[in-house]
Design an enzyme around this catalytic site. Structure first.
Site, PDB file in Angstrom:
ATOM      1  N   GLY A 183      -2.379   2.517  -6.739  1.00  0.00           N
ATOM      2  CA  GLY A 183      -3.313   2.795  -7.825  1.00  0.00           C
ATOM      3  C   GLY A 183      -2.895   3.999  -8.638  1.00  0.00           C
ATOM      4  O   GLY A 183      -3.026   4.015  -9.878  1.00  0.00           O
ATOM      5  N   CYS A 205       0.866  -1.181   0.000  1.00  0.00           N
ATOM      6  CA  CYS A 205       0.000   0.000   0.000  1.00  0.00           C
ATOM      7  C   CYS A 205       0.898   1.224   0.000  1.00  0.00           C
ATOM      8  O   CYS A 205       1.673   1.430   0.942  1.00  0.00           O
ATOM      9  CB  CYS A 205      -0.921   0.007   1.215  1.00  0.00           C
ATOM     10  SG  CYS A 205      -1.886   1.522   1.362  1.00  0.00           S
ATOM     11  N   CYS A 265      -5.178   6.060  -3.202  1.00  0.00           N
ATOM     12  CA  CYS A 265      -4.510   4.761  -3.303  1.00  0.00           C
ATOM     13  C   CYS A 265      -3.179   4.990  -3.997  1.00  0.00           C
ATOM     14  O   CYS A 265      -3.141   5.359  -5.179  1.00  0.00           O
ATOM     15  CB  CYS A 265      -5.367   3.765  -4.085  1.00  0.00           C
ATOM     16  SG  CYS A 265      -4.567   2.166  -4.368  1.00  0.00           S
ATOM     17  N   HIS A 302      -4.256  -4.156 -10.412  1.00  0.00           N
ATOM     18  CA  HIS A 302      -5.044  -2.959 -10.700  1.00  0.00           C
ATOM     19  C   HIS A 302      -5.665  -3.058 -12.087  1.00  0.00           C
ATOM     20  O   HIS A 302      -5.027  -3.530 -13.030  1.00  0.00           O
ATOM     21  CB  HIS A 302      -4.170  -1.707 -10.651  1.00  0.00           C
ATOM     22  CG  HIS A 302      -3.611  -1.425  -9.299  1.00  0.00           C
ATOM     23  ND1 HIS A 302      -4.259  -0.652  -8.367  1.00  0.00           N
ATOM     24  CD2 HIS A 302      -2.456  -1.838  -8.706  1.00  0.00           C
ATOM     25  CE1 HIS A 302      -3.537  -0.594  -7.268  1.00  0.00           C
ATOM     26  NE2 HIS A 302      -2.438  -1.308  -7.442  1.00  0.00           N
TER      27      HIS A 302
END
Length: 283
Positions: free
Chosen positions: A229, A76, A226, A168
């Site tokens: 992301g 993350c 994110c 993703h």
């Protein structure tokens, strides 16, 4: 059992950080159950996930993260910035750049400080983007899925599949405000062609150096930001000719500076991390 915790956020993506280097927390309660309990915004502290500080044999430190639904994520980006800032400011590790053991491999965050040695932002070497479908994983007849059609119910979306240590699906849209993030996000997250599920990014291109993004995170739902992301979004935008190798990604929680360094093939992400509060809770 009472445990100390710290609540932090990176662009509104919030986390509960727990120091379990002595493994006492895990011995008392398993991490997935603990994540569900602590992340509840009504009955717990409230967060998108918990982050564990753990001992590592061959790195400076080990990072493990569990989503609010109890599932484990490989990495993350926003959480890593919070993690690095906490370690530095608590003087748990004296170096500004550290080697972190994650489920996605080695990640190297570097804190950027002011003249008072306060952390202003954190730059994270996110490693190389993974584009091979079998490694994302994404089921496809092609080696790479760049602007590939994906049937979702009676509609078709064109996605670019990227892994930044976690999967993703990047979708380009004309206006992110008009997208039903919950409905479409859930369907694509659980799509059969993503055997390990996926995060879903909806991207509106402002220009070659600016992207607007909304995200549906695997295991967490809609979040304000994110980091992985945003990295995947830049990769997809560059591969499809929509953006250059460096861009600012505007998220609901704030901005991230993303750079794809082609010389090393590594993605670098720079952004803030903020302490919200700390405390003690009985589990």
């Amino acid at each position: 059992m009472k445990i100390d915790f710290i609540k932090m956020e990176g662009l509104g993506n919030d986390f509960i950080i727990l120091d379990d280097r002595d493994t006492k927390i895990e011995q008392y309660e398993n991490y997935p159950a603990l994540a569900k309990k602590l992340c509840s915004r009504h009955f717990g502290i409230g967060a998108d996930g918990i982050i564990l500080i753990l001992e590592s044999r061959d790195h400076d430190i080990k990072f493990r993260i569990y989503n609010s639904d109890g599932s484990q994520a490989q990495m993350c980006g926003n959480g890593m910035r919070c993690f690095a800032k906490y370690l530095y400011e608590k003087k748990m590790i004296g170096k500004k750049a550290i080697r972190v053991d994650t489920k996605a491999g080695t990640v190297i965050p570097e804190v950027i400080t002011n003249d008072k040695d306060q952390v202003q932002s954190v730059k994270v070497d996110m490693g190389e983007p993974v584009l091979a479908c079998r490694d994302i994983p994404f089921e496809s007849g092609n080696k790479k899925a760049v602007d590939e059609p994906l049937a979702v119910g009676d509609k078709e979306y064109r996605i670019t599949a990227v892994s930044m240590g976690n999967p993703h699906a990047v979708i380009f849209v004309d206006d992110v405000k008009k997208v039903d993030i919950v409905k479409i996000g859930q369907l694509i997250e659980n799509h059969e062609r993503f055997p390990e599920k996926t995060n879903v990014e909806f991207i509106e291109v402002v220009n070659k150096s600016e992207l607007k993004m909304k995200v549906w995170e695997r295991g967490a739902g809609i979040t304000l930001a994110c980091g992985t992301g945003a990295c995947a979004a830049l990769v997809a935008a560059h591969l499809t000719g929509r953006a250059s190798q460096k861009a600012i990604v505007h998220l609901d929680g704030g901005d991230l500076d993303i750079h794809w360094d082609k010389a090393s093939n590594h993605i670098f992400k720079t952004g803030p991390a903020t302490l919200v509060f700390d405390g003690r809770i009985r589990i």
